[in-house]
Design an enzyme around this catalytic site. Structure first.
Site, PDB file in Angstrom:
ATOM      1  N   TRP A 100      31.378  45.324  41.939  1.00 41.00           N
ATOM      2  CA  TRP A 100      32.050  46.200  40.975  1.00 41.00           C
ATOM      3  C   TRP A 100      31.085  47.189  40.363  1.00 41.00           C
ATOM      4  O   TRP A 100      31.420  48.366  40.181  1.00 41.00           O
ATOM      5  CB  TRP A 100      32.788  45.391  39.899  1.00 41.00           C
ATOM      6  CG  TRP A 100      34.036  44.791  40.460  1.00 41.00           C
ATOM      7  CD1 TRP A 100      34.300  43.453  40.647  1.00 41.00           C
ATOM      8  CD2 TRP A 100      35.192  45.492  40.964  1.00 41.00           C
ATOM      9  NE1 TRP A 100      35.537  43.299  41.230  1.00 41.00           N
ATOM     10  CE2 TRP A 100      36.103  44.511  41.434  1.00 41.00           C
ATOM     11  CE3 TRP A 100      35.532  46.838  41.064  1.00 41.00           C
ATOM     12  CZ2 TRP A 100      37.346  44.858  41.990  1.00 41.00           C
ATOM     13  CZ3 TRP A 100      36.759  47.182  41.622  1.00 41.00           C
ATOM     14  CH2 TRP A 100      37.647  46.197  42.071  1.00 41.00           C
ATOM     15  N   ASP A 174      31.759  47.233  31.526  1.00 46.88           N
ATOM     16  CA  ASP A 174      32.984  46.897  32.259  1.00 46.88           C
ATOM     17  C   ASP A 174      33.198  45.397  32.050  1.00 46.88           C
ATOM     18  O   ASP A 174      32.495  44.572  32.622  1.00 46.88           O
ATOM     19  CB  ASP A 174      32.813  47.233  33.741  1.00 46.88           C
ATOM     20  CG  ASP A 174      34.012  46.793  34.583  1.00 46.88           C
ATOM     21  OD1 ASP A 174      34.960  46.203  34.027  1.00 46.88           O
ATOM     22  OD2 ASP A 174      33.989  47.032  35.807  1.00 46.88           O
ATOM     23  N   LYS A 198      43.357  40.609  34.487  1.00 49.40           N
ATOM     24  CA  LYS A 198      42.607  39.377  34.672  1.00 49.40           C
ATOM     25  C   LYS A 198      42.761  38.459  33.463  1.00 49.40           C
ATOM     26  O   LYS A 198      43.381  37.425  33.556  1.00 49.40           O
ATOM     27  CB  LYS A 198      41.138  39.686  34.953  1.00 49.40           C
ATOM     28  CG  LYS A 198      40.906  40.030  36.420  1.00 49.40           C
ATOM     29  CD  LYS A 198      40.431  41.407  36.658  1.00 49.40           C
ATOM     30  CE  LYS A 198      40.414  41.749  38.140  1.00 49.40           C
ATOM     31  NZ  LYS A 198      39.655  42.966  38.404  1.00 49.40           N
TER      32      LYS A 198
END
Ligand code: PLP
Length: 363
Positions: A100, A174, A198
């Site tokens: 990511w 993030d 999530k």
């Protein structure tokens, strides 16, 4: 009948929240219409949006000098919005701790120069870079990191910091797969963002928590309206039609979290869930996890079977036992169990029992 769902995202939601949404689905608060079918600018939705923000602020302890935005486009859009809004006077410094963060780096590079402050790629991302390994450029606009690498199962156990010319460099995080999973001091950050699907709610909505003073860094021109934080602050995240149903569900999840005792209570359960699963992995030669102990994720736990030819069987039998979506990411292989806030401890107990039985039968 609901099963235990270990999906990495979109992920399991609290059953109580789904039941409440079901109950209110046809007739929201006596309006004779669904929350999906009413104006985002009407008093009923506005009240819901205000409550969601107030609950989020209370849960995370967000200081008054931070704005909270509910945006669309996913965390992936923030890979572009952050450099567009916050890097006019310098380069993003980005820590590379996995897939990511690599995506965040690639996207920022499309827009501006980027400095990679540290990378653990050479070690196959088996840990996060350490504070004393960070190399910050003199022209750092901000320091970006990925608190939890959802695919590799690598989590920072500290908040990176940087000082250039006697000034704190704003830290941007993030936090997509770890937000609200443990206590975090928001005042340590310039900005936090997270896709909801999530740990917070359904797909389609993204949280951005940004410190006021950073908004002044945006260039006067050149940012598409929808990506300009100032637009979204000015319009209470309602420049265009926001994802109202997703916003509503996030609000229900925040209320559920408050009923559980807030983040400290949930974090304690999360620690126990992760400890149980890692113990089951470490106490066997049949399963293994490659991540260094201090950087093991509490939300995403990848594990490999010593005999990979049993993978398909493991997945079929776990599914039959009511344990869903344990397949690992294709880049890592093996299995991955995601243990977000809404995964009950009983789900992890059931997974550990299954793993022991599977090892007994096939080990
Ligand atoms: C899932 C994820 C993303 C991407 O989120 P989207 O909402 O699908 O854009 C980014 N970063 C991390 C850490 C993630 O887990």
């Amino acid at each position: 009948m609901r099963h235990y769902n270990f999906s990495p995202g979109p992920a399991t939601l609290p059953e109580a929240v789904l039941e409440q949404a079901q109950e209110e689905l046809l007739d929201f608060h006596g309006l004779g219409a669904s929350v999906m079918e009413i104006s985002h600018r009407g008093p009923d939705f506005m009240a819901l949006a205000e409550q969601a923000e107030a609950d989020l602020r209370e849960l995370m302890g967000i200081p008054d000098n931070y704005r909270v935005l509910f945006l669309s486009g996913g965390a992936s859009t923030q890979f572009a919005s952050a450099p567009l809004n916050l890097a006019a006077q310098g380069r993003p410094n980005i820590i590379d701790s996995g897939i990511w963060s690599s995506k965040a780096i690639d996207e920022a590079k499309r827009l501006t120069g980027v400095h990679v402050a540290a990378s653990t790629k050479d070690g196959n991302y088996a840990r996060a870079p350490l504070q004393d390994e960070l190399v910050i450029s003199d022209d750092a606009a901000y320091l970006h990191y990925t608190d939890n690498e959802t695919i590799g199962g690598v989590q920072f156990d500290y908040i990176p910091q940087a000082i250039i010319g006697g000034q704190d460099v704003p830290v941007i995080c993030d936090m997509s797969s770890s937000i609200m999973g443990r206590e975090m001091d928001v005042s340590k950050f310039g900005m936090i963002y997270a896709g909801a699907q999530k740990n917070i709610g359904p797909a389609g909505i993204t949280l951005v928590i940004v410190r006021d003073d950073l908004l002044a860094r945006a260039p006067k021109a050149g940012i598409p309206t929808m990506l300009d934080y100032r637009t979204m602050v000015k319009t209470d995240s309602m420049y265009n039609t926001p994802p109202t149903f997703a916003w509503y569900l996030c609000g229900l999840v925040f209320q559920w979290m408050k009923r559980q005792g807030g983040i400290p209570a949930i974090a304690e359960i999360n620690q126990r869930k992760a400890a149980k699963l890692y113990a089951a992995i470490d106490n066997s030669d049949f399963y293994s996890n490659p991540v260094e102990l201090r950087h093991r994720s509490i939300t995403n736990v990848p594990f490999i079977l010593a005999d990979e030819s049993l993978n398909a069987r493991f997945l079929a039998e776990s599914k039959a036992a009511g344990l869903l979506n344990l397949k690992g990411h294709r880049s890592v292989g093996g299995m991955r169990a995601s243990l977000y806030n809404a995964m009950p401890e009983a789900g992890v107990d059931a997974l550990v029992d299954f793993m022991k039985a599977f090892e007994r039968d096939h080990g």
